[in-house]
Design an enzyme around this catalytic site. Structure first.
Site, PDB file in Angstrom:
ATOM      1  N   MET A 153     -27.562 -40.294   8.507  1.00 48.94           N
ATOM      2  CA  MET A 153     -27.602 -38.832   8.557  1.00 48.94           C
ATOM      3  C   MET A 153     -28.845 -38.319   7.835  1.00 48.94           C
ATOM      4  SD  MET A 153     -25.831 -36.589  10.058  1.00 48.94           S
ATOM      5  CE  MET A 153     -24.235 -35.777  10.186  1.00 48.94           C
ATOM      6  N   GLY A 154     -29.995 -38.795   8.282  1.00 48.17           N
ATOM      7  CA  GLY A 154     -31.272 -38.275   7.774  1.00 48.17           C
ATOM      8  C   GLY A 154     -31.698 -37.126   8.674  1.00 48.17           C
ATOM      9  N   ARG A 155     -32.996 -36.914   8.752  1.00 46.24           N
ATOM     10  CA  ARG A 155     -33.506 -35.783   9.554  1.00 46.24           C
ATOM     11  C   ARG A 155     -33.031 -35.851  11.003  1.00 46.24           C
ATOM     12  NH1 ARG A 155     -38.107 -37.836   7.114  1.00 46.24           N
ATOM     13  NH2 ARG A 155     -38.939 -36.577   5.404  1.00 46.24           N
ATOM     14  N   ILE A 156     -33.195 -37.041  11.614  1.00 42.05           N
ATOM     15  CA  ILE A 156     -32.873 -37.147  13.046  1.00 42.05           C
ATOM     16  C   ILE A 156     -31.354 -37.094  13.250  1.00 42.05           C
ATOM     17  CG2 ILE A 156     -33.109 -38.556  15.146  1.00 42.05           C
ATOM     18  CD1 ILE A 156     -35.792 -39.584  13.976  1.00 42.05           C
ATOM     19  N   THR A 235     -31.633 -45.025  19.413  1.00 44.80           N
ATOM     20  CA  THR A 235     -33.009 -44.518  19.554  1.00 44.80           C
ATOM     21  C   THR A 235     -33.794 -44.814  18.272  1.00 44.80           C
ATOM     22  OG1 THR A 235     -32.209 -42.373  18.783  1.00 44.80           O
ATOM     23  CG2 THR A 235     -32.478 -42.625  21.160  1.00 44.80           C
ATOM     24  N   ARG A 237     -34.237 -48.371  15.947  1.00 50.12           N
ATOM     25  CA  ARG A 237     -34.977 -49.619  16.056  1.00 50.12           C
ATOM     26  C   ARG A 237     -34.070 -50.682  16.653  1.00 50.12           C
ATOM     27  NH1 ARG A 237     -39.058 -47.307  15.774  1.00 50.12           N
ATOM     28  NH2 ARG A 237     -40.747 -47.480  14.260  1.00 50.12           N
ATOM     29  N   GLU A 266     -40.144 -55.682  22.180  1.00 50.44           N
ATOM     30  CA  GLU A 266     -40.657 -54.664  23.122  1.00 50.44           C
ATOM     31  C   GLU A 266     -42.069 -55.020  23.557  1.00 50.44           C
ATOM     32  OE1 GLU A 266     -40.234 -50.895  21.144  1.00 50.44           O
ATOM     33  OE2 GLU A 266     -38.100 -51.181  20.861  1.00 50.44           O
ATOM     34  N   HIS A 285     -38.691 -47.102  24.953  1.00 50.55           N
ATOM     35  CA  HIS A 285     -39.123 -46.591  23.630  1.00 50.55           C
ATOM     36  C   HIS A 285     -39.927 -45.287  23.770  1.00 50.55           C
ATOM     37  CE1 HIS A 285     -40.159 -47.831  19.261  1.00 50.55           C
ATOM     38  NE2 HIS A 285     -40.106 -46.508  19.378  1.00 50.55           N
TER      39      HIS A 285
HETATM   40  C1  8YV Z   1     -43.678 -44.590  17.961  1.00 49.67           C
HETATM   41  C2  8YV Z   1     -41.570 -44.664  16.769  1.00 49.67           C
HETATM   42  O1  8YV Z   1     -44.450 -44.083  16.968  1.00 49.67           O
HETATM   43  O2  8YV Z   1     -42.158 -43.044  15.203  1.00 49.67           O
HETATM   44  C3  8YV Z   1     -41.641 -44.120  15.401  1.00 49.67           C
HETATM   45  O3  8YV Z   1     -41.178 -44.820  14.472  1.00 49.67           O
HETATM   46  O4  8YV Z   1     -40.967 -45.655  17.001  1.00 49.67           O
HETATM   47  C4  8YV Z   1     -42.305 -43.990  17.881  1.00 49.67           C
HETATM   48  O5  8YV Z   1     -42.376 -42.635  17.719  1.00 49.67           O
HETATM   49  C5  8YV Z   1     -44.325 -44.328  19.245  1.00 49.67           C
HETATM   50  O6  8YV Z   1     -43.729 -45.135  20.179  1.00 49.67           O
HETATM   51  C6  8YV Z   1     -45.817 -44.549  19.255  1.00 49.67           C
HETATM   52  O7  8YV Z   1     -46.135 -45.823  18.872  1.00 49.67           O
END
Ligand code: 8YV
Length: 328
Positions: A153-156, A235, A237, A266, A285
């Site tokens: 429950m951080g910013r996102i 969304t 990691r 990836e 991603h």
């Molecule tokens: C990448 C992300 O920065 O911010 C992050 O941690 O995983 C993405 O926003 C984006 O894919 C560009 O590399």
């Protein structure tokens, strides 16, 4: 001073850096090979990098003149922050600006799972839509009234909570630190253990950083706890989930489905067993990939770098106390 970019950035941003520094941009296949990175970093004062670059102690120690690392991302698990800080290198990143875009994508994936948007799309593209669906066919489920479990429950996570409230979902959350009673009240979110989160939610959305503590934290044990009708959205990691365990859970229908924007490796390779599974929806991603957000990220990446090289505080500095240090 000299600056290395491990791939191209927006033209306006590159122009800005070129005004002050000698800039070298790697234009080959991404990511930049490690031996090349190690050799190119030797005479550089600043580095702009991306999540696929592994900025480990070999790279950091090869950069004997290095003063600033600015990553074009909110995540910094790809940087050995401890090694950088020990050398007095300022590490900076781009939080906040990508909160909305990432939260929007989490909601888009959630809606798509619940309403079977991906399945409907491929059905039509495969020319397999043969009959008008009747009252009991191709049904999804409402988001309304369902329980969303927010892991992180951080910013996102909070931005997702706000959006989910608009869909009249019930909210549970798990976080390293519990929110204040005032924040819990304003988000109408109840704090629960990780086990309870997975057990009770109709959909779990992951918003924690990847750290040694969260590595593969979502495993078969947690997935088996979920209801057979529940979904998982990631969304954050890929390495937060044990992908092999997830494949088992999806194949055995331990859970109803998953939507993934991030993966163990990836881009995923053609033999990845996730490919072809009907109950998984995948995007490549793209959490922060909007015109507006990427522009803002570029602006901050450059400002962070320039401030750090001027030995001033960057807009967003990675601090050692934050406990999100990379896995090295
Ligand atoms: C990448 C992300 O920065 O911010 C992050 O941690 O995983 C993405 O926003 C984006 O894919 C560009 O590399």
């Amino acid at each position: 001073m000299k600056v290395l970019l491990t791939r191209r950035l927006h033209d306006f941003a590159v122009k800005e850096i070129r005004k002050r520094y000698q800039v070298e941009i790697y234009t080959g296949k991404v990511p930049m090979p490690k031996d090349l990175l190690v050799s190119k970093i030797k005479d550089k004062d600043g580095l702009i990098c991306y999540p696929y670059d592994k900025i480990d102690s070999d790279v950091i120690n090869a950069g004997t003149k290095l003063k600033a690392i600015s990553t074009f991302s909110v995540g910094y698990n790809h940087i050995d922050v401890k090694a950088a800080l020990e050398r007095g290198i300022i590490v900076s990143y781009t939080p906040e600006v990508l909160t909305r875009a990432t939260a929007d994508l989490a909601m888009a994936l959630m809606l798509s799972l619940f309403r079977r948007v991906g399945e409907g799309n491929s059905l039509i593209h495969k020319k397999e839509w043969k009959t008008i669906f009747g009252p009991y066919e191709f049904l999804g489920t409402d988001l309304h009234g369902k329980t969303l479990g927010i892991f992180g429950m951080g910013r996102i996570g909070k931005a997702v909570a706000k959006r989910a409230l608009g869909f009249e979902m019930k909210l549970l959350y798990h976080n390293r630190k519990r929110l204040s009673p005032r924040e819990e009240k304003s988000l109408n979110a109840r704090y629960v253990s990780l086990d309870e989160l997975f057990r009770r939610s109709d959909v779990v959305s992951i918003h924690v950083p990847h750290t040694p503590k969260t590595h593969h934290i979502v495993n078969l044990k947690l997935l088996k706890n979920m209801k057979k009708t529940s979904f998982l959205v990631n969304t954050a990691r890929g390495k937060i989930i044990n992908e092999k365990d997830l494949v088992v859970a999806l194949k055995k229908k331990t859970i109803a489905g998953a939507a993934l924007d991030v993966f163990q490796n990836e881009p995923i390779d053609a033999s990845n067993p996730l490919i072809g599974l009907k109950n998984v929806l995948m995007t490549p991603h793209i959490g922060s990939a909007t015109v507006e957000t990427r522009r803002e990220m570029a602006e901050i990446t450059v400002k962070n770098l320039m401030l750090s090289l001027a030995r001033k505080k960057p807009i967003y500095q990675v601090k050692v106390e934050s406990g999100h240090l990379g896995r090295f």
